[in-house]
Design an enzyme around this catalytic site. Structure first.
Site, PDB file in Angstrom:
ATOM      1  N   GLY A 110     -15.205  15.742  13.756  1.00  0.00           N
ATOM      2  CA  GLY A 110     -16.347  16.248  13.005  1.00  0.00           C
ATOM      3  C   GLY A 110     -16.596  15.376  11.786  1.00  0.00           C
ATOM      4  N   LYS A 111     -17.681  15.615  11.114  1.00  0.00           N
ATOM      5  CA  LYS A 111     -17.981  14.896   9.867  1.00  0.00           C
ATOM      6  C   LYS A 111     -19.012  15.687   9.090  1.00  0.00           C
ATOM      7  CE  LYS A 111     -16.707  10.778   8.295  1.00  0.00           C
ATOM      8  NZ  LYS A 111     -15.378  10.237   8.525  1.00  0.00           N
ATOM      9  N   GLY A 112     -19.020  15.505   7.781  1.00  0.00           N
ATOM     10  CA  GLY A 112     -19.999  16.214   6.976  1.00  0.00           C
ATOM     11  C   GLY A 112     -20.310  15.449   5.717  1.00  0.00           C
TER      12      GLY A 112
END
Ligand code: NAD
Length: 425
Positions: A110-112
């Site tokens: 994931g990434k944000g």
């Protein structure tokens, strides 16, 4: 393959998709799995109203993308930068899926991030921004759901604010909801050096595989920050000769070997943590570009993306490149270097010591039991060594470049998990 391929105007996402489709085609991945893995499982946009120090209200935009949770909780950092956007998070999230898979750890990707300029924000504004972001993404993060970590312009302090907000909202201490925390609040001894240690493990295994003695092997390290300085330290302790180092202040060349401990101490004591003013007998000052072109066995670019590109690739004299940074060799340079017979150990293998170290922090948090630095390092090294050989052997057996081999190995593990878990209904 008869799927309609997705494309994007975002270069990062378009490249990530192209790499994925290319590898999927080569391994004959079933269409259904290609469709599933070319999309994120979940992507959310959040608005973040912040009371600024001057009393005004500003609304920032934040994102969290979970590309895959097939192998375990989503894992990947969140960054603060004006250019952060949903598609960038999607691209970087998918790369985290492949990196975690290749690393053999039980995580998805994931990434944000938040679109903001952290230089314009005071500490208290940053704290309110981070806590509001944590509250907004709270429904989808957790020790067993999604475990963020530091990324560009975020560090230990942001991780503590994030963890503290989630813990208070849930009415229970939840240290494993993020990694990259300081040692004083459930961080891990060993994490600071982990990525550089992993890079050094790859360099050593590569040298051994090519029958080059580690002792006396000539190494150039570009970038003397967290990754580069520790990679230099561990290689020098193993007896290699670090013939060149560099940072934003230029290149430093010593044919008989840089005194790495001295360089390390110099940077530690420098007010801006730079090599500027570093000296030792026999040292030649070169430009940052020139140092990349010095003769050596291994060049380890550990600074920024695009350091080796179409312009300078033809001038590289090292026999091998080990990518400590993310994306330091452009696709055009990759082609040129391959035609010159230069073998490249790809970034998501070489710098995976960081995410493996994050996994160690999470394991210790879940168990509430802490390891010594030696225990941490002694667990990291065999994982890095195994991962290197898995990709090296695949590359030799199938006659593909290490980068492609790494993608194929990584995608297969995720695809197998998706397949055996099955679709919901
Ligand atoms: P850092 O900020 O600690 O260090 C970066 C170093 O690169 C500094 O010494 C800086 O002076 C130098 N540099 C910048 N521009 C340069 C140039 N043009 N020429 C030569 N040197 C230059 O960053 P870091 O944490 O060491 O990260 C380096 C790279 O590794 C990044 O691509 C990062 O995404 C990647 N990475 C880091 C980790 C980690 O755990 N820190 C993990 C995985 C990947």
């Amino acid at each position: 393959m008869s799927v309609v391929k997705r494309t994007s105007k975002n270069v990062l996402l378009d490249t990530a998709l192209e790499n994925f489709y290319g590898a999927a085609e080569e391994m004959g991945l079933e269409d259904g799995l290609v469709e599933i893995l070319s999309r994120p499982e979940r992507a959310i946009c959040v608005s973040l109203p912040i009371a600024m120090d001057d009393g005004s209200i500003r609304v920032f935009e934040g994102y969290r993308v979970q590309h895959s949770t097939a192998l375990g909780p989503a894992k990947g950092g969140f960054r603060y930068h004006p250019d952060v956007n949903l598609e960038e998070c999607e691209a970087l999230g998918s790369l985290m899926t492949w990196k975690c898979s290749l690393s053999g750890i039980p995580y998805g990707g994931g990434k944000g991030g938040i679109a903001c300029d952290p230089l314009e924000l005071s500490m208290s504004e940053k704290e309110r921004l981070t806590r509001t972001f944590a509250a907004r993404v709270a429904p989808i993060v957790g020790e067993w759901e999604d475990v963020p970590a530091p990324d560009v312009n975020t560090g230990a302090q942001e991780m503590v604010w994030f963890m503290d907000t989630i813990s208070k909202m849930r009415g229970k201490f939840e240290p494993g909801v993020v990694t990259g925390k300081p040692i004083s609040i459930w961080g891990s001894k060993g994490r600071t050096a982990a990525t550089g240690l992993g890079v050094s493990a790859c360099i050593k295994e590569l040298l051994v595989a090519q029958n080059i003695p580690v002792k006396g092997a000539r190494i150039i390290i570009q970038g003397f920050g967290n990754v580069g300085s520790y990679a230099a330290k561990f290689m020098s302790e193993a007896g290699a000769k670090i013939v060149g180092i560099s940072d934003v202040t230029g290149g430093y060349h010593a044919p008989d070997g840089i005194d790495v401990k001295r360089a390390f101490d110099h940077v530690t004591n420098h007010p801006k943590k730079m090599l500027e003013g570093f000296s030792q007998p026999g040292l030649k000052q070169l430009s940052g570009e020139e140092i990349l072109e010095v003769e050596a066995d291994v060049l380890a670019p550990c600074a920024l993306e695009g350091a080796v590109n179409a312009k300078n690739a033809g001038k590289i004299k090292a026999k091998y490149i080990v990518e400590g940074a993310n994306g330091p060799v452009t696709p055009e340079a990759d082609e040129i270097l391959s035609s010159m017979g230069i073998v490249i150990v790809p970034d998501f293998l070489a710098n995976s010591g960081g995410v493996i170290g994050s996994y160690f922090e999470w394991v210790q948090n879940l168990g509430g039991y802490f390891w010594t630095e030696d225990e941490y390092n002694n667990r990291l090294m065999p994982i890095m060594t195994d991962n290197f050989h898995r990709v090296w052997n695949y590359s030799k057996t199938h006659g593909v470049k290490m980068r492609r081999a790494a993608f194929l190995v990584a995608i297969k593990r995720v695809a197998d998990a998706v397949k055996i878990r099955g679709t919901f209904l």
